[in-house]
Design a protein around this motif. Structure first.
Motif, short mmCIF file in Angstrom:
data_model
loop_
_atom_site.label_atom_id
_atom_site.label_comp_id
_atom_site.label_asym_id
_atom_site.label_seq_id
_atom_site.Cartn_x
_atom_site.Cartn_y
_atom_site.Cartn_z
N ALA A 145 -9.13 -6.52 6.23
CA ALA A 145 -7.91 -6.83 5.46
C ALA A 145 -6.80 -7.39 6.35
CB ALA A 145 -7.41 -5.59 4.73
N THR A 146 -6.07 -8.33 5.78
CA THR A 146 -4.90 -8.90 6.45
C THR A 146 -3.61 -8.59 5.69
OG1 THR A 146 -5.31 -10.97 5.26
CG2 THR A 146 -6.17 -10.80 7.52
N HIS A 147 -3.75 -8.01 4.50
CA HIS A 147 -2.60 -7.69 3.66
C HIS A 147 -2.85 -6.37 2.93
CE1 HIS A 147 -2.19 -11.99 4.26
NE2 HIS A 147 -0.92 -11.88 3.90
N TYR A 148 -1.78 -5.70 2.56
CA TYR A 148 -1.88 -4.51 1.73
C TYR A 148 -0.55 -4.29 1.02
CZ TYR A 148 0.80 -2.21 5.40
OH TYR A 148 1.78 -1.89 6.31
N CYS A 149 -0.60 -3.59 -0.07
CA CYS A 149 0.62 -3.18 -0.76
C CYS A 149 0.27 -2.14 -1.81
CB CYS A 149 1.37 -4.37 -1.36
SG CYS A 149 0.51 -5.15 -2.70
N ILE A 150 1.29 -1.56 -2.40
CA ILE A 150 1.08 -0.54 -3.42
C ILE A 150 0.78 -1.18 -4.77
CG2 ILE A 150 2.18 1.37 -4.68
CD1 ILE A 150 3.73 1.96 -2.07
N HIS A 151 1.56 -2.18 -5.13
CA HIS A 151 1.36 -2.90 -6.40
C HIS A 151 1.13 -4.37 -6.08
CE1 HIS A 151 2.65 0.69 -8.48
NE2 HIS A 151 3.74 0.72 -7.75
N PRO A 152 -0.14 -4.77 -5.89
CA PRO A 152 -0.40 -6.16 -5.50
C PRO A 152 -0.01 -7.15 -6.60
CG PRO A 152 -2.46 -4.97 -5.89
CD PRO A 152 -1.35 -3.98 -6.02
N PRO A 153 0.69 -8.21 -6.20
CA PRO A 153 1.04 -9.24 -7.18
C PRO A 153 -0.21 -9.97 -7.67
CG PRO A 153 1.72 -9.89 -4.96
CD PRO A 153 1.17 -8.51 -4.86
#
Length: 177
Positions: free
Chosen positions: A147-155
């Protein structure tokens, strides 16, 4: 000149073998260019950079335990293409990590407030240990699947333009396609 270096190496090797100090062999061979050094075994990461990277682990994922912090470190590593010396460049990029957004968008970033907040967290010592292992080339298997990105609520755009890899704690992880 090459002959002198070769003779010197042979002399040193004989002394090492006679003294049975075999721990010196890899270093000597590497010094004379016979084997490559372990990748990133001597990564040039300053103590300040090390602390900034550790602060990101704490401020982004301390509430998710070691697995969450390690996952963030893997994302940093993936963005740095496996080179700890490039990690600070990834961490310091504007808008790269939400916990540093207010800092990295400044003309002259001051990481002091973020460092002070992170250092007060009980996970700070463990975050530093994780970063030290990373710098030493001992990060281990990637929990995030590259993975290169993460978030709680992915757009929606992330779900459309990137590949979902895993979910760790409250974070959803993605890899650029």
């Amino acid at each position: 000149m090459l002959q002198v270096a070769k003779e010197f190496l042979i002399l040193i090797m004989k002394r090492v073998l006679k003294a049975k100090n075999f721990g010196m062999l890899p270093l000597l061979l590497c010094a004379f260019g016979f084997v490559a050094a372990t990748k990133h075994s001597q990564a040039a990461v300053s103590d300040y950079e090390r602390q900034i990277i550790a602060s990101v682990l704490v401020l982004e994922a301390a509430n998710q335990g070691e697995a969450g912090m390690l996952a963030v470190l893997h994302v940093i590593n993936n963005r740095a293409r496996g080179n700890p010396e490039n990690a600070i460049g990834q961490v310091a990029r504007p808008k790269a990590f939400s916990c540093l957004n207010a800092i990295t968008s400044q003309r002259n970033p001051d990481y002091g407030p973020a460092l002070r907040r992170a250092m007060q967290d009980r996970t700070w010592p463990r975050a530093l240990e994780m970063v030290d292992s990373y710098i030493a080339g001992q990060l281990g298997d990637d929990l995030t699947g590259g993975a290169t990105h993460y978030c709680i609520h992915p757009p929606t755009s992330w779900r459309e333009q990137m590949h979902f890899t895993t979910r760790i704690g409250v974070h959803t992880f993605f890899r650029e396609i």
